[in-house]
Enzyme design. Structure first.
Site, PDB file in Angstrom:
ATOM      1  CG  ASN A 220      28.690  57.848  44.118  1.00 16.26           C
ATOM      2  OD1 ASN A 220      27.565  58.279  44.373  1.00 16.26           O
ATOM      3  ND2 ASN A 220      29.336  58.148  43.019  1.00 16.26           N
TER       4      ASN A 220
ATOM      5  CE  LYS B 214      29.995  54.760  50.987  1.00 13.22           C
ATOM      6  NZ  LYS B 214      29.880  55.750  49.929  1.00 13.22           N
TER       7      LYS B 214
ATOM      8  CD  GLU C 287      36.613  61.677  52.620  1.00 15.09           C
ATOM      9  OE1 GLU C 287      36.250  60.580  52.150  1.00 15.09           O
ATOM     10  OE2 GLU C 287      37.488  62.384  52.103  1.00 15.09           O
TER      11      GLU C 287
ATOM     12  N   GLY D  41      36.952  58.005  39.664  1.00 15.72           N
ATOM     13  CA  GLY D  41      36.408  57.221  38.554  1.00 15.72           C
ATOM     14  C   GLY D  41      36.529  55.736  38.823  1.00 15.72           C
TER      15      GLY D  41
ATOM     16  N   PRO E 282      36.788  64.798  44.932  1.00 17.23           N
ATOM     17  CG  PRO E 282      34.589  64.035  45.197  1.00 17.23           C
ATOM     18  CD  PRO E 282      35.422  65.059  44.478  1.00 17.23           C
TER      19      PRO E 282
ATOM     20  CB  CYS F 167      25.373  64.417  41.490  1.00 13.79           C
ATOM     21  SG  CYS F 167      26.282  63.462  42.700  1.00 13.79           S
TER      22      CYS F 167
ATOM     23  CG  HIS G 178      33.236  63.573  38.705  1.00 13.03           C
ATOM     24  ND1 HIS G 178      33.889  62.590  38.004  1.00 13.03           N
ATOM     25  CD2 HIS G 178      32.162  62.961  39.272  1.00 13.03           C
ATOM     26  CE1 HIS G 178      33.244  61.450  38.127  1.00 13.03           C
ATOM     27  NE2 HIS G 178      32.202  61.638  38.892  1.00 13.03           N
TER      28      HIS G 178
ATOM     29  CG  HIS H  52      30.139  65.928  40.110  1.00 14.34           C
ATOM     30  ND1 HIS H  52      30.881  65.903  41.255  1.00 14.34           N
ATOM     31  CD2 HIS H  52      29.180  65.005  40.275  1.00 14.34           C
ATOM     32  CE1 HIS H  52      30.390  65.009  42.094  1.00 14.34           C
ATOM     33  NE2 HIS H  52      29.359  64.438  41.517  1.00 14.34           N
TER      34      HIS H  52
ATOM     35  CG  HIS I 297      29.661  63.083  46.423  1.00 14.07           C
ATOM     36  ND1 HIS I 297      29.914  61.776  46.119  1.00 14.07           N
ATOM     37  CD2 HIS I 297      29.179  63.622  45.269  1.00 14.07           C
ATOM     38  CE1 HIS I 297      29.633  61.537  44.854  1.00 14.07           C
ATOM     39  NE2 HIS I 297      29.170  62.634  44.317  1.00 14.07           N
TER      40      HIS I 297
END
Lengths: 483, 137
Positions: free
Chosen positions: A205, A482, A209, A409, A380, A101, A406, A331, A237
């Site tokens: 997630n 998304k 963007e 969180g 991000p 990812c 990364h 990540h 992402h």
């Protein structure tokens, strides 16, 4: 339960859980966080999971935890652990189900002011050309042979197919291809899930963007990366989709018996592992690299489709609508690297789960232009908040196995977010703030609400304060797609 | 969804999803876990066509069987677009045979990436089997 009193304060940005905290720890845990960020995670199990991670056989140095840490399953998100190669272990759960990812950043010369009225059209076009959503399939129908080529060649395969440029690959971690991938170590289940999904974003997630480069902190590094203040940039992402999820599922199951064979005792079955030099460890490494290469190719396909969307919206309306690769970085990954530990060069397997590689200046793994400034680190933020571009530092090499944070969180459970936030109301709020939103699921949107995450600026201030990364630019979102 | 003897409920977890399940037997525990997993995803299925599948699995313990069975349902959901509202399970000495009846998925709210072993323990409590399952989402 761990209390703040159990931690030794090293500095305003660094704390340690000593190896003596629990008998089964093999190394200490080093946490990069301010007291405020640390207090936020005392209620969840991040630190307990970091202590559990410190029991893996063959660990060297310390387990490192980043300020965007949060509770995961087995290994904490934001965790970094290095095991001695080849006798130490590799743990699929310490890399994660979404193998590789990662995030890709592309820069443009399109001024936000001239693009402002076209951003709605851009969000719609990106949503159209970049398939997203649960179980979504891509336009490409790969044969099993082609999938095997993607496993071996990663983003290099997309270059041969005309979906990439040489510059894209040069500015991708490992050039977009990990050596040593072997698709024969991947199950038929994984291949069946992976074949139709290349070039898809997925859900959760993951996002595409559009940002505007709001502020530049390091003019020289930004210039080298091609980032211009006031211009648009694009972040992608996502990871290895069902292909990686199935590979991790298969090997976590297989390693349940491997730990018994190798006499490995662990505090959590999700941490199962096998020696790197065992047949089981070698097989997982080869399969994991296949998924990593799939993910590099996946983000490349999405970048290719994003370029089509940009051309459709901006051609003839702005002078230059090209998307130029800044960097693409994983990540969730396991990598064989050499680090200096106690003054000695040691070959290790670095597990990064929710942590980004952040190599400092001079690292031979970086392309020429980045060798001077350090590796770009892409952070991000949560939806609707800022994102950051940083660079790795020499200090990160010495103290964090060349790693950094990364993202923001999570701080709030998905259940709580769903209760507190209505997806449609959030969408309207974001639109009112000038952020165009295209989302497949309103429930999914609510779970990713900005209030469910920590403040990304506080996370970045911490890694910058601790000097494990340096600020280059801050990005502000203007359109989000998304699944 | 819960009754006195068997059921499931969502438990708060910072990043992922956790489901608590309970039932008098292992077979019923797996059935409740499947129902709970579908409910967490917000899966809805069509009225027809009704479709049947069989699943046969082995594992070395109850937790292994639980993870393998739910993972197989995720796999079928993703590759065939099917989910099941009628689930019959027989378990003999950790060998599972399931008869599944369901239909094509018409809507899914959220994606479950995987079923984890994190702190997973199938244990007896007041004559019921219980387990907490963490999903990676």
């Amino acid at each position: 339960m761990i209390a703040i009193q159990d931690l030794k304060r090293i500095s305003d940005y660094e704390w340690e859980i000593p190896q003596t905290f629990r008998q089964d720890m093999r190394v200490p845990v080093r946490i990069f966080a301010t007291r405020r960020l640390l207090e936020k995670v005392m209620d969840d199990k991040s630190l307990e999971q970091a202590v559990n991670a410190a029991t893996l056989p063959g660990l060297v140095g310390r387990v490192v935890v980043m300020p965007d840490m949060h509770q995961g399953y087995g290994f904490p998100i934001g965790g970094v652990a290095a095991t001695r190669y080849p006798e130490g272990v590799i743990s699929p759960g310490a890399i994660g189900y979404d193998i590789n990812c990662g995030v890709r950043l592309l820069a443009t010369s399109i001024e936000y002011e001239e693009a402002k009225t076209l951003l709605g059209d851009l969000a719609t076009a990106l949503d159209h050309y970049c398939p997203s959503g649960v179980g979504e399939k891509g336009a490409l129908r790969m044969s099993e042979k082609e999938l095997d080529q993607v496993c071996r060649e990663g983003a290099r395969w997309t270059l041969k197919q005309g979906y990439a440029t040489e510059m894209d690959l040069l500015r991708t971690e490992e050039g977009g291809c990990l050596e040593g991938a072997d698709p024969s170590k991947v199950s038929p289940h994984a291949k069946e899930r992976g074949r139709p999904q290349l070039g898809t974003l997925g859900a959760g997630n993951h996002f595409i963007e559009v940002d505007v480069v709001e502020q530049i902190f390091d003019a020289e590094a930004a210039r080298v990366m091609g980032l211009e203040e006031g211009a648009l940039a694009l972040q992608i992402h996502c990871g290895s989709r069902g292909f990686g999820h199935q590979i991790c599922t298969d090997y976590v199951r297989e390693f349940q018996s491997a730990v018994k064979r190798y006499g490995i005792q662990l505090p959590d079955r999700e941490l199962v592992c096998a020696p790197l030099n065992s047949p089981e460890g070698q097989n997982y490494l080869a399969a994991m690299r296949s998924a990593a290469n799939y993910a590099f190719a996946n983000r490349q396909m999405l970048a290719h489709n994003a370029r089509i969307a940009f051309e459709q919206v901006f051609a003839g309306k702005v002078r230059d609508w090209r998307l130029r690769q800044v960097y693409d970085i994983a990540h969730n990954m396991g990598k064989i690297e050499t680090h200096i530990i106690d003054g000695q060069e040691v070959k290790v397997c670095v597990h990064r789960k929710g942590a980004t590689r952040a190599f400092g200046p001079g690292s031979p793994e970086l392309p020429d232009e980045y060798r001077r400034i350090g590796q770009p680190v892409l952070v991000p933020g949560s939806m609707g908040t800022a994102s950051w571009v940083l660079v790795g530092t020499e200090s990160s090499m010495q103290r964090a196995f060349g790693s950094s944070c990364h993202g923001a969180g999570r701080v709030m459970s998905r259940q709580q977010a769903k209760k507190q936030v209505r997806g449609e109301a959030l969408r309207q709020e974001l639109e009112a703030d000038g952020i165009r939103v295209r989302a497949g699921s309103m429930a999914g949107l609510a779970e990713e609400a900005p209030q469910a995450y920590k403040d990304v600026d506080a996370v970045v201030e911490t890694v910058a304060g601790a000097e494990i990364a340096r600020k280059v630019a801050r990005l502000r979102p203007v359109a989000v797609v998304k699944g | 969804m819960e009754t006195y003897l068997s059921g499931y409920r969502e438990v708060a977890h910072t990043a992922d999803w956790e489901l608590e399940v309970w039932a008098p037997t292992l077979a019923e525990l797996l059935r409740q876990a499947a129902r709970g997993m579908y409910a967490l995803s917000g899966i809805q299925i069509a009225d027809r066509p009704r479709l049947q599948r069989q699943v046969d699995l082995e594992a070395s313990d109850a937790e292994g069987l639980l993870v393998a069975f739910l993972s197989e349902l995720l796999y079928i959901g993703e590759t065939e677009g099917l989910a099941f509202d009628q689930i019959e399970i027989e378990i003999n000495h950790l060998t599972l045979h399931a008869e599944l009846s369901g239909a094509p998925i018409t809507k899914t709210d959220k994606e479950i990436k995987a079923v984890t072993y994190h702190n997973l323990s199938v244990h007896a409590e007041n004559n019921l089997l219980r387990a907490n399952i963490v999903f990676d989402v």
